[in-house]
Scaffold this motif. Structure first.
Motif, PDB file in Angstrom:
ATOM      1  N   ILE A 123       0.829  -1.203   0.000  1.00 33.49           N
ATOM      2  CA  ILE A 123       0.000   0.000   0.000  1.00 33.49           C
ATOM      3  C   ILE A 123       0.865   1.254   0.000  1.00 33.49           C
ATOM      4  O   ILE A 123       0.581   2.233  -0.710  1.00 33.49           O
ATOM      5  N   ALA A 124       1.933   1.236   0.804  1.00 35.89           N
ATOM      6  CA  ALA A 124       2.837   2.385   0.837  1.00 35.89           C
ATOM      7  C   ALA A 124       3.470   2.616  -0.528  1.00 35.89           C
ATOM      8  O   ALA A 124       3.631   3.756  -0.979  1.00 35.89           O
ATOM      9  N   ARG A 125       3.836   1.531  -1.185  1.00 33.74           N
ATOM     10  CA  ARG A 125       4.402   1.636  -2.524  1.00 33.74           C
ATOM     11  C   ARG A 125       3.373   2.199  -3.499  1.00 33.74           C
ATOM     12  O   ARG A 125       3.673   3.055  -4.335  1.00 33.74           O
ATOM     13  N   GLY A 126       2.120   1.741  -3.384  1.00 33.04           N
ATOM     14  CA  GLY A 126       1.064   2.262  -4.237  1.00 33.04           C
ATOM     15  C   GLY A 126       0.845   3.746  -4.023  1.00 33.04           C
ATOM     16  O   GLY A 126       0.587   4.495  -4.975  1.00 33.04           O
ATOM     17  N   GLN A 127       0.972   4.183  -2.772  1.00 34.38           N
ATOM     18  CA  GLN A 127       0.820   5.606  -2.473  1.00 34.38           C
ATOM     19  C   GLN A 127       1.933   6.419  -3.132  1.00 34.38           C
ATOM     20  O   GLN A 127       1.683   7.496  -3.699  1.00 34.38           O
ATOM     21  N   PRO A 166     -12.701   4.857  -3.314  1.00 32.73           N
ATOM     22  CA  PRO A 166     -13.393   3.565  -3.319  1.00 32.73           C
ATOM     23  C   PRO A 166     -14.865   3.665  -2.911  1.00 32.73           C
ATOM     24  O   PRO A 166     -15.423   2.722  -2.333  1.00 32.73           O
ATOM     25  N   SER A 167     -15.518   4.789  -3.220  1.00 36.10           N
ATOM     26  CA  SER A 167     -16.959   4.905  -3.010  1.00 36.10           C
ATOM     27  C   SER A 167     -17.667   3.920  -3.941  1.00 36.10           C
ATOM     28  O   SER A 167     -17.428   3.927  -5.151  1.00 36.10           O
ATOM     29  N   LYS A 168     -18.528   3.085  -3.381  1.00 39.61           N
ATOM     30  CA  LYS A 168     -19.212   2.086  -4.198  1.00 39.61           C
ATOM     31  C   LYS A 168     -20.318   2.699  -5.051  1.00 39.61           C
ATOM     32  O   LYS A 168     -20.717   2.137  -6.067  1.00 39.61           O
ATOM     33  N   GLN A 169     -20.818   3.846  -4.661  1.00 39.52           N
ATOM     34  CA  GLN A 169     -21.904   4.470  -5.405  1.00 39.52           C
ATOM     35  C   GLN A 169     -21.397   5.426  -6.484  1.00 39.52           C
ATOM     36  O   GLN A 169     -21.926   5.454  -7.594  1.00 39.52           O
ATOM     37  N   PHE A 170     -20.350   6.194  -6.176  1.00 45.41           N
ATOM     38  CA  PHE A 170     -19.916   7.233  -7.106  1.00 45.41           C
ATOM     39  C   PHE A 170     -18.471   7.064  -7.589  1.00 45.41           C
ATOM     40  O   PHE A 170     -18.061   7.721  -8.544  1.00 45.41           O
ATOM     41  N   GLY A 171     -17.690   6.211  -6.933  1.00 41.38           N
ATOM     42  CA  GLY A 171     -16.289   6.067  -7.285  1.00 41.38           C
ATOM     43  C   GLY A 171     -15.977   4.739  -7.928  1.00 41.38           C
ATOM     44  O   GLY A 171     -16.753   4.202  -8.722  1.00 41.38           O
ATOM     45  N   ILE A 172     -14.840   4.178  -7.547  1.00 39.14           N
ATOM     46  CA  ILE A 172     -14.375   2.923  -8.147  1.00 39.14           C
ATOM     47  C   ILE A 172     -14.426   1.773  -7.143  1.00 39.14           C
ATOM     48  O   ILE A 172     -13.730   0.773  -7.303  1.00 39.14           O
ATOM     49  N   GLY A 173     -15.269   1.918  -6.133  1.00 38.72           N
ATOM     50  CA  GLY A 173     -15.331   0.919  -5.066  1.00 38.72           C
ATOM     51  C   GLY A 173     -15.755  -0.459  -5.526  1.00 38.72           C
ATOM     52  O   GLY A 173     -15.460  -1.450  -4.853  1.00 38.72           O
ATOM     53  N   THR A 174     -16.460  -0.543  -6.651  1.00 42.26           N
ATOM     54  CA  THR A 174     -16.902  -1.851  -7.151  1.00 42.26           C
ATOM     55  C   THR A 174     -15.986  -2.394  -8.237  1.00 42.26           C
ATOM     56  O   THR A 174     -16.243  -3.472  -8.776  1.00 42.26           O
ATOM     57  N   ASP A 219       3.051  -5.059 -11.748  1.00 39.35           N
ATOM     58  CA  ASP A 219       3.269  -4.892 -10.311  1.00 39.35           C
ATOM     59  C   ASP A 219       2.851  -3.500  -9.840  1.00 39.35           C
ATOM     60  O   ASP A 219       2.286  -3.337  -8.751  1.00 39.35           O
ATOM     61  N   ASP A 220       3.129  -2.490 -10.658  1.00 37.21           N
ATOM     62  CA  ASP A 220       2.772  -1.127 -10.271  1.00 37.21           C
ATOM     63  C   ASP A 220       1.255  -0.928 -10.304  1.00 37.21           C
ATOM     64  O   ASP A 220       0.690  -0.259  -9.434  1.00 37.21           O
ATOM     65  N   VAL A 221       0.599  -1.493 -11.292  1.00 35.33           N
ATOM     66  CA  VAL A 221      -0.858  -1.405 -11.349  1.00 35.33           C
ATOM     67  C   VAL A 221      -1.474  -2.091 -10.127  1.00 35.33           C
ATOM     68  O   VAL A 221      -2.418  -1.582  -9.520  1.00 35.33           O
ATOM     69  N   HIS A 222      -0.925  -3.226  -9.752  1.00 29.46           N
ATOM     70  CA  HIS A 222      -1.415  -3.952  -8.572  1.00 29.46           C
ATOM     71  C   HIS A 222      -1.228  -3.121  -7.309  1.00 29.46           C
ATOM     72  O   HIS A 222      -2.129  -3.046  -6.457  1.00 29.46           O
ATOM     73  N   ALA A 223      -0.075  -2.479  -7.179  1.00 25.44           N
ATOM     74  CA  ALA A 223       0.181  -1.649  -5.994  1.00 25.44           C
ATOM     75  C   ALA A 223      -0.757  -0.442  -5.965  1.00 25.44           C
ATOM     76  O   ALA A 223      -1.274  -0.074  -4.899  1.00 25.44           O
ATOM     77  N   PHE A 267      -5.497   2.461  -3.639  1.00 28.51           N
ATOM     78  CA  PHE A 267      -6.773   3.158  -3.800  1.00 28.51           C
ATOM     79  C   PHE A 267      -7.913   2.418  -3.108  1.00 28.51           C
ATOM     80  O   PHE A 267      -8.820   3.049  -2.552  1.00 28.51           O
ATOM     81  N   MET A 268      -7.891   1.111  -3.135  1.00 25.19           N
ATOM     82  CA  MET A 268      -8.988   0.357  -2.547  1.00 25.19           C
ATOM     83  C   MET A 268      -8.889   0.244  -1.016  1.00 25.19           C
ATOM     84  O   MET A 268      -9.906   0.156  -0.333  1.00 25.19           O
ATOM     85  N   GLN A 269      -7.677   0.288  -0.479  1.00 27.76           N
ATOM     86  CA  GLN A 269      -7.519   0.005   0.943  1.00 27.76           C
ATOM     87  C   GLN A 269      -7.070   1.189   1.791  1.00 27.76           C
ATOM     88  O   GLN A 269      -7.193   1.136   3.013  1.00 27.76           O
ATOM     89  N   ASN A 270      -6.585   2.250   1.156  1.00 24.83           N
ATOM     90  CA  ASN A 270      -6.028   3.325   1.967  1.00 24.83           C
ATOM     91  C   ASN A 270      -6.581   4.707   1.624  1.00 24.83           C
ATOM     92  O   ASN A 270      -6.240   5.678   2.285  1.00 24.83           O
ATOM     93  N   VAL A 271      -7.402   4.803   0.580  1.00 21.10           N
ATOM     94  CA  VAL A 271      -8.020   6.071   0.219  1.00 21.10           C
ATOM     95  C   VAL A 271      -9.417   6.116   0.834  1.00 21.10           C
ATOM     96  O   VAL A 271     -10.179   5.141   0.774  1.00 21.10           O
TER      97      VAL A 271
END
Length: 489
Positions: free
Chosen positions: A49-53, A94-102, A138-142, A147-151
């Motif tokens: 997650i830190a790497r993704g950030q 990661p809003s499930k209604q308006f963002g990319i949460g799904t 790997d970068d896309v995965h990070a 975005f899914m776990q820390n935003v």
């Protein structure tokens, strides 16, 4: 947590384990000893997650996906003024209604690298997916993990992008992608060093420098080959030549000067970042690791020189101290009612001299920069000086805000007309910059309105059926030519 704290924390985390970004990181990023005990699953996920950030900072995602009016990170709503009209960035929390949460990871990858949303609709290239297409798996995965776990999810509606016909037909992007979107992640060039490869990956993909600094072809795709990164008009601004040419490019810059500019946006006696580059320094570049900055410089300095024939000497070498004539000093009126007939030197004395000083050399602490030996006044285009006057300058580095007020229609200090800005600009160029430049009120009008429209926007204007037919014919011709070239190859 502030960006600086995030970056410091991230530096320690990345130095502690071997995270290798697709084999692109230099050795200094990886642990040099095999750990006695494997990290726990929790530690591994935290590091991912830190790497993704860090990657999100390098990719400058917040700059476009955060509306300055609301200041809600990644919630979208930022207005991107493209030649085709205003495009609003979307909510990528990661809003499930308006963002990319799904979004699944595959759907996230399709959006980032191919410009296709989860519902199958096409994104416009204002989202630089043509550059992100080269991101490693790997970068896309990070990035997805971050975005899914820390935003923080933000349940905010997306603003509607409503371009005029025919640009409102998103399906047209299928043909554009067919012509210009390269598939496949970045592959190391074995003939080059690890630092060079890292620099190319950052410049061409993560930092997507070509989106601003590369000229565009008729279909608004980046030109490649020798034209890449050779400078381009960017709306009202001009993104300068990044090749190694000594006059119009970076050939006269030292590594130390380039590092200082990337990390602060300010090299006294050389250049100060404004416009989109100031945003890049504020949101992204100043937070990069030193090793990444050095890699970027190594790659940029390797680019073949592309000369601009009209540039007679290095952009930062023009000008000298020159005092405002004593016959106007202190005599120009203050306030909003400046006469349209005022001379450039009188306008300078009224609007500029108190900060940039009567001799144009700025203040001793360089907070107000010198107007001589400045790329904004010494280049071969007046765009950046005019745009700085029209729109002001704003960036923040290490918690310190750098600010120049704008003199456009919403100015809080002094609104200047197109005629006045032309007169003022001509005085500055003659006194402190490139004396071969001459500005007309008509040029200021065009830049005030967002810059010259590209040919594609002009021939395919609203309700222009003839323009549509012409665009389709152009696309068909390009497709046929490419097919022929492949068959011959």
């Amino acid at each position: 947590m502030s960006n600086r704290r995030v970056v410091r924390k991230l530096t320690l985390q990345i130095s502690a384990i071997c995270l290798g970004l697709g084999g692109l990181l230099p050795l200094s990023y990886a642990a040099k000893q095999v750990p006695v005990q494997a990290p726990s699953v929790q530690d591994t996920q935290q590091n991912l997650i830190a790497r993704g950030q860090y990657l999100a900072i390098a990719a400058d995602c917040a700059a476009c996906h955060t509306d300055p009016g609301t200041q809600q990170p990644f919630a979208g709503g930022y207005a991107i003024h493209s030649p085709m009209g205003v495009i609003y960035s979307t909510n990528i929390t990661p809003s499930k209604q308006f963002g990319i949460g799904t979004y699944s990871e595959q759907q996230f990858e399709q959006a980032v690298r191919h410009g296709i949303r989860a519902d199958g609709s096409h994104l416009y290239p204002a989202m630089p997916y043509a550059s992100y297409a080269g991101l490693t798996d790997d970068d896309v995965h990070a990035l997805y993990s971050y975005f899914m776990q820390n935003v923080t999810p933000v349940d905010t509606h997306n603003k509607t992008t409503a371009l005029s016909f025919p640009f409102n037909i998103r399906q047209m992007m299928w043909g554009w992608n067919l012509l210009f979107l390269k598939s496949g992640s970045y592959q190391n060039d074995p003939s080059q060093s690890a630092e060079w490869n890292r620099g190319k990956y950052l410049v061409d993909n993560l930092e997507h420098c070509g989106e601003c600094h590369s000229p565009r072809n008729m279909m608004m795709a980046q030109k490649q080959g020798n034209d890449a990164l050779s400078g381009a008009a960017l709306g009202s601004w001009y993104a300068p030549n990044l090749t190694s040419d000594k006059l119009s490019g970076l050939g006269s810059w030292s590594r130390e000067q380039l590092a200082q500019y990337l990390q602060t946006g300010d090299v006294p006696g050389k250049a100060q970042a404004a416009g989109p580059m100031a945003e890049a320094v504020t949101n992204s570049l100043q937070h990069l690791h030193d090793d990444d900055i050095e890699a970027i410089i190594t790659y940029l300095q390797s680019l073949p020189a592309v000369a601009h024939p009209q540039q007679s000497k290095p952009t930062g070498d023009f000008g000298q101290a020159s005092n405002v004539d004593t016959d106007v000093r202190g005599t120009a009126p203050m306030g909003i009612g400046l006469s349209q007939e005022m001379s450039g030197k009188a306008l300078y004395d009224s609007a500029c001299a108190s900060c940039h000083q009567p001799d144009g050399q700025g203040t001793a602490d360089h907070f107000y920069p010198s107007l001589s030996h400045n790329t904004a006044t010494g280049g071969n285009t007046p765009n950046n000086l005019i745009s700085a006057i029209l729109f002001g300058v704003q960036r923040e580095v290490k918690g310190k805000a750098i600010f120049m007020p704008n003199f456009g229609p919403d100015s809080q200090v002094q609104a200047l007309s197109d005629q006045q800005i032309a007169s003022l600009s001509n005085y500055i160029f003659q006194q402190y910059g490139n004396p071969d430049l001459h500005v007309t009120p008509e040029q200021v009008t065009v830049l005030r309105q967002g810059g010259k429209q590209p040919l594609l926007a002009r021939i395919a204007g609203p309700a222009s059926i003839g323009g549509i037919v012409l665009v389709v014919l152009i696309v068909l011709i390009v497709v046929i030519r490419r097919a022929r070239q492949k068959s011959r190859g």
